[in-house]
Design a protein around this motif. Structure first.
Motif, short mmCIF file in Angstrom:
data_model
loop_
_atom_site.label_atom_id
_atom_site.label_comp_id
_atom_site.label_asym_id
_atom_site.label_seq_id
_atom_site.Cartn_x
_atom_site.Cartn_y
_atom_site.Cartn_z
N ALA A 290 0.87 -1.19 0.00
CA ALA A 290 0.00 0.00 0.00
C ALA A 290 0.90 1.23 0.00
CB ALA A 290 -0.92 0.00 1.22
N ASP A 291 0.59 2.16 -0.89
CA ASP A 291 1.35 3.41 -0.98
C ASP A 291 0.69 4.49 -0.13
OD1 ASP A 291 3.16 2.37 -2.94
OD2 ASP A 291 1.64 2.69 -4.47
N GLY A 292 1.43 5.56 0.10
CA GLY A 292 0.86 6.73 0.75
C GLY A 292 1.03 6.78 2.26
N PHE A 293 1.88 5.96 2.82
CA PHE A 293 2.13 5.96 4.26
C PHE A 293 3.54 6.48 4.50
CE2 PHE A 293 -1.28 3.01 3.58
CZ PHE A 293 -2.15 3.30 4.61
N THR A 294 3.64 7.71 4.91
CA THR A 294 4.93 8.38 5.08
C THR A 294 5.83 7.61 6.03
OG1 THR A 294 3.86 10.51 4.73
CG2 THR A 294 6.04 10.54 5.74
N THR B 27 6.77 4.54 5.99
CA THR B 27 6.55 3.10 6.11
C THR B 27 5.97 2.53 4.82
OG1 THR B 27 4.30 3.32 6.96
CG2 THR B 27 6.06 3.26 8.59
N VAL B 28 6.11 1.22 4.68
CA VAL B 28 5.50 0.50 3.57
C VAL B 28 4.77 -0.71 4.14
CG1 VAL B 28 5.89 -0.72 1.39
CG2 VAL B 28 7.33 1.24 1.98
N PRO B 29 3.44 -0.72 4.09
CA PRO B 29 2.68 -1.90 4.51
C PRO B 29 2.76 -2.98 3.42
CG PRO B 29 1.35 0.09 4.69
CD PRO B 29 2.55 0.42 3.87
N VAL B 30 2.99 -4.22 3.82
CA VAL B 30 3.10 -5.35 2.91
C VAL B 30 2.21 -6.47 3.44
CG1 VAL B 30 4.71 -6.98 1.85
CG2 VAL B 30 5.53 -4.71 2.52
N ARG B 31 1.49 -7.15 2.54
CA ARG B 31 0.66 -8.26 2.99
C ARG B 31 0.62 -9.36 1.94
NH1 ARG B 31 -5.65 -6.16 2.47
NH2 ARG B 31 -5.74 -6.24 0.19
N ASP B 32 0.14 -10.51 2.35
CA ASP B 32 -0.06 -11.66 1.47
C ASP B 32 -1.49 -11.57 0.94
OD1 ASP B 32 -0.53 -14.15 0.34
OD2 ASP B 32 0.25 -15.28 2.04
N SER B 33 -1.66 -11.47 -0.36
CA SER B 33 -3.00 -11.29 -0.92
C SER B 33 -3.90 -12.50 -0.69
CB SER B 33 -2.93 -11.00 -2.42
OG SER B 33 -2.44 -12.11 -3.12
N LYS B 34 -3.31 -13.67 -0.43
CA LYS B 34 -4.13 -14.85 -0.15
C LYS B 34 -4.74 -14.79 1.25
CE LYS B 34 -0.76 -17.73 -0.96
NZ LYS B 34 0.27 -16.71 -1.10
N ASN B 35 -4.18 -13.94 2.11
CA ASN B 35 -4.66 -13.77 3.48
C ASN B 35 -4.80 -12.28 3.81
OD1 ASN B 35 -4.58 -16.62 4.30
ND2 ASN B 35 -2.39 -16.40 3.99
N PRO B 36 -5.66 -11.57 3.10
CA PRO B 36 -5.74 -10.12 3.28
C PRO B 36 -6.23 -9.66 4.64
CG PRO B 36 -7.53 -10.88 1.89
CD PRO B 36 -6.61 -12.06 2.10
N HIS B 37 -6.86 -10.55 5.40
CA HIS B 37 -7.35 -10.16 6.72
C HIS B 37 -6.33 -10.41 7.83
CE1 HIS B 37 -11.13 -9.21 4.91
NE2 HIS B 37 -11.21 -10.43 4.40
N HIS B 38 -5.23 -11.05 7.48
CA HIS B 38 -4.16 -11.23 8.45
C HIS B 38 -3.39 -9.91 8.59
CE1 HIS B 38 -3.81 -15.89 8.10
NE2 HIS B 38 -5.05 -15.49 8.26
N ILE C 250 4.73 -4.21 8.48
CA ILE C 250 5.03 -2.79 8.29
C ILE C 250 6.54 -2.63 8.34
CG2 ILE C 250 4.64 -0.45 9.15
CD1 ILE C 250 2.07 -1.92 8.31
N VAL C 251 7.12 -2.12 7.25
CA VAL C 251 8.56 -1.91 7.20
C VAL C 251 8.86 -0.44 6.92
CG1 VAL C 251 9.06 -4.27 6.47
CG2 VAL C 251 8.69 -2.52 4.75
N SER C 252 10.04 -0.01 7.31
CA SER C 252 10.43 1.38 7.06
C SER C 252 10.72 1.57 5.57
CB SER C 252 11.67 1.74 7.88
OG SER C 252 12.79 1.03 7.39
N ASP C 253 10.65 2.82 5.11
CA ASP C 253 10.98 3.13 3.72
C ASP C 253 12.37 2.63 3.36
OD1 ASP C 253 8.59 4.46 3.33
OD2 ASP C 253 9.45 6.46 3.36
N GLY C 254 13.33 2.86 4.26
CA GLY C 254 14.71 2.46 4.00
C GLY C 254 14.85 0.95 3.86
N ALA C 255 14.18 0.20 4.73
CA ALA C 255 14.24 -1.25 4.65
C ALA C 255 13.60 -1.74 3.36
CB ALA C 255 13.55 -1.88 5.87
N TRP C 256 12.49 -1.14 2.95
CA TRP C 256 11.82 -1.53 1.72
C TRP C 256 12.72 -1.23 0.51
CZ3 TRP C 256 8.28 -4.76 0.35
CH2 TRP C 256 7.73 -4.70 -0.93
N ASP C 257 13.31 -0.04 0.49
CA ASP C 257 14.19 0.32 -0.61
C ASP C 257 15.38 -0.65 -0.72
OD1 ASP C 257 12.56 2.46 -1.23
OD2 ASP C 257 13.82 3.95 -0.24
N ALA C 258 15.94 -1.02 0.42
CA ALA C 258 17.06 -1.97 0.42
C ALA C 258 16.60 -3.33 -0.09
CB ALA C 258 17.65 -2.09 1.82
#
Length: 66
Positions: free
Chosen positions: A31-35, A37-48, A52-60
């Motif tokens: 999901a975009d738009g979260f200053t 942070t970058v939220p990441v999820r498994d689409s097979k389990n969207p309710h789990h 949440i990772v930092s921008d820097g961790a996601w970029d790396a």
């Protein structure tokens, strides 16, 4: 490790990775738009809970895949 606070994801707009397969397996969504942070999820389990990772961790992470 840096602690990242959990944003409210109730209005998040999720998008699938362009590398997810067409059969619906192994799908990662972000999901975009979260200053800061970058939220990441498994689409097979969207309710789990989302990861949440930092921008820097996601970029790396993405940089290491290229």
């Amino acid at each position: 490790m840096t602690h990242v606070s959990r944003p409210d994801l109730s209005a998040a707009v999720w998008r699938k990775s362009s590398h997810s397969n067409a059969q619906g397996g192994e799908c990662v969504e972000v999901a975009d738009g979260f200053t800061g942070t970058v939220p990441v999820r498994d689409s097979k389990n969207p309710h789990h809970p989302a990861l949440i990772v930092s921008d820097g961790a996601w970029d790396a992470f993405v940089g290491s895949l290229k």
